[in-house]
Design an enzyme around this catalytic site. Structure first.
Site, PDB file in Angstrom:
ATOM      1  N   SER A 180      32.487  36.673  42.773  1.00  0.00           N
ATOM      2  CA  SER A 180      32.738  36.290  44.165  1.00  0.00           C
ATOM      3  C   SER A 180      31.927  37.196  45.064  1.00  0.00           C
ATOM      4  CB  SER A 180      34.223  36.431  44.508  1.00  0.00           C
ATOM      5  OG  SER A 180      34.431  36.301  45.905  1.00  0.00           O
ATOM      6  N   TYR A 186      42.095  41.083  44.703  1.00  0.00           N
ATOM      7  CA  TYR A 186      41.183  40.007  44.297  1.00  0.00           C
ATOM      8  C   TYR A 186      39.749  40.521  44.253  1.00  0.00           C
ATOM      9  CZ  TYR A 186      38.537  35.666  44.349  1.00  0.00           C
ATOM     10  OH  TYR A 186      37.649  34.674  44.040  1.00  0.00           O
ATOM     11  N   LYS A 214      37.076  40.793  40.973  1.00  0.00           N
ATOM     12  CA  LYS A 214      35.744  40.206  40.906  1.00  0.00           C
ATOM     13  C   LYS A 214      34.661  41.278  40.755  1.00  0.00           C
ATOM     14  CE  LYS A 214      36.976  35.928  41.017  1.00  0.00           C
ATOM     15  NZ  LYS A 214      36.755  35.040  39.858  1.00  0.00           N
TER      16      LYS A 214
END
Length: 253
Positions: free
Chosen positions: A143, A156, A160
């Site tokens: 990401s 998150y 990533k």
């Protein structure tokens, strides 16, 4: 037909990026394993591909479970006899959370899917590639938040970032075997999963906020990421390994 007669496993292929990539790979000649936590969604993707003349089969898998990932590859070999491409695409989102609101349950869920899922996807594919002695390609979905996170993405973004570092490490580890390992950094993608990032915010206002931070002025579409995956999976990228391809409309600049 850039992927003629190649066998590709795509996780999270029941919707969004995975579904779009499965369609494109099949159009380009690949035999595709449609892997998803939701078997019905995988079956829907597969039925669409078959109606278009493609070859595929669906499999239900929880990518955070090592034994299920191993079974996925065993079934791939039974069905198609080989493995050429792995796209570790399955992932889960995180709505905006302050760090003090992160629980052990949230952390485990994000890292189990986004990190362990990629690790198991690589771990059980690599012995097959080595046995075949014909190289292979591993693509991981990371990401743009790995390099330019938004506020509230903490865990998150960290998951990533782990995918990015793992990708680079494995590219070095596996180069002698002609196994290429690469990753894609999408910006916010216009899929059902986007609602998981928006959370309780007004959806249209949140999308406007995302778009305002993207220089090219739009969200990513699943096909944008699928096109990048096709390039990385094909011989067009035969000298590309360890690279992290930003498909982000300039968001990471």
């Amino acid at each position: 037909m850039k992927l003629r007669d190649r066998v590709a496993v795509i996780t999270g292929a029941g919707s969004g990026i995975g579904r779009s990539t499965a369609h494109l790979f099949a159009e380009q000649g690949a035999k595709v394993v449609i892997a998803d936590l939701k078997l019905e969604a995988a079956q829907e993707t597969c039925e669409m591909i078959r109606k278009s003349g493609g070859e595929c089969f669906p499999v239900q898998v929880n990518v955070s479970k090592a034994d299920e990932v191993q079974r996925m590859y065993e079934e791939t070999l039974r069905q198609f006899g080989k493995l050429d491409i792995v796209y570790n695409n399955a992932g889960v989102p995180l709505s905006p959370h302050n760090i003090e609101d992160i629980t052990e349950e949230i952390f485990d869920h994000i890292f189990n899917v986004n990190v362990k899922g990629v690790i198991w996807g690589c771990k059980y594919a690599v012995p097959i590639f080595k046995m075949q002695k014909s190289g292979g390609v591993i693509i991981n979905t990371a990401s743009i938040s790995a390099s330019r996170p938004r506020a509230g993405q903490n865990v998150y973004a960290a998951s990533k970032s782990a995918v990015v570092t793992l990708t680079k490490s494995l590219a070095m580890e596996l180069a002698d075997y002609q196994i290429r390992v690469v990753a894609i950094n999408p910006v916010a993608v216009n899929t059902p999963m986007l609602k998981g990032f928006i959370g309780e915010r007004d959806e249209q206002e949140a999308k406007k906020m995302y778009i305002s931070s993207i220089p090219l002025g739009r969200l990513a579409e699943p096909k944008d990421i699928a096109n990048a995956a096709l390039y990385l999976a094909s011989d067009d990228a035969s000298l590309v390994t360890g690279s992290i391809l930003d498909v982000d409309g300039g968001r990471g600049i």
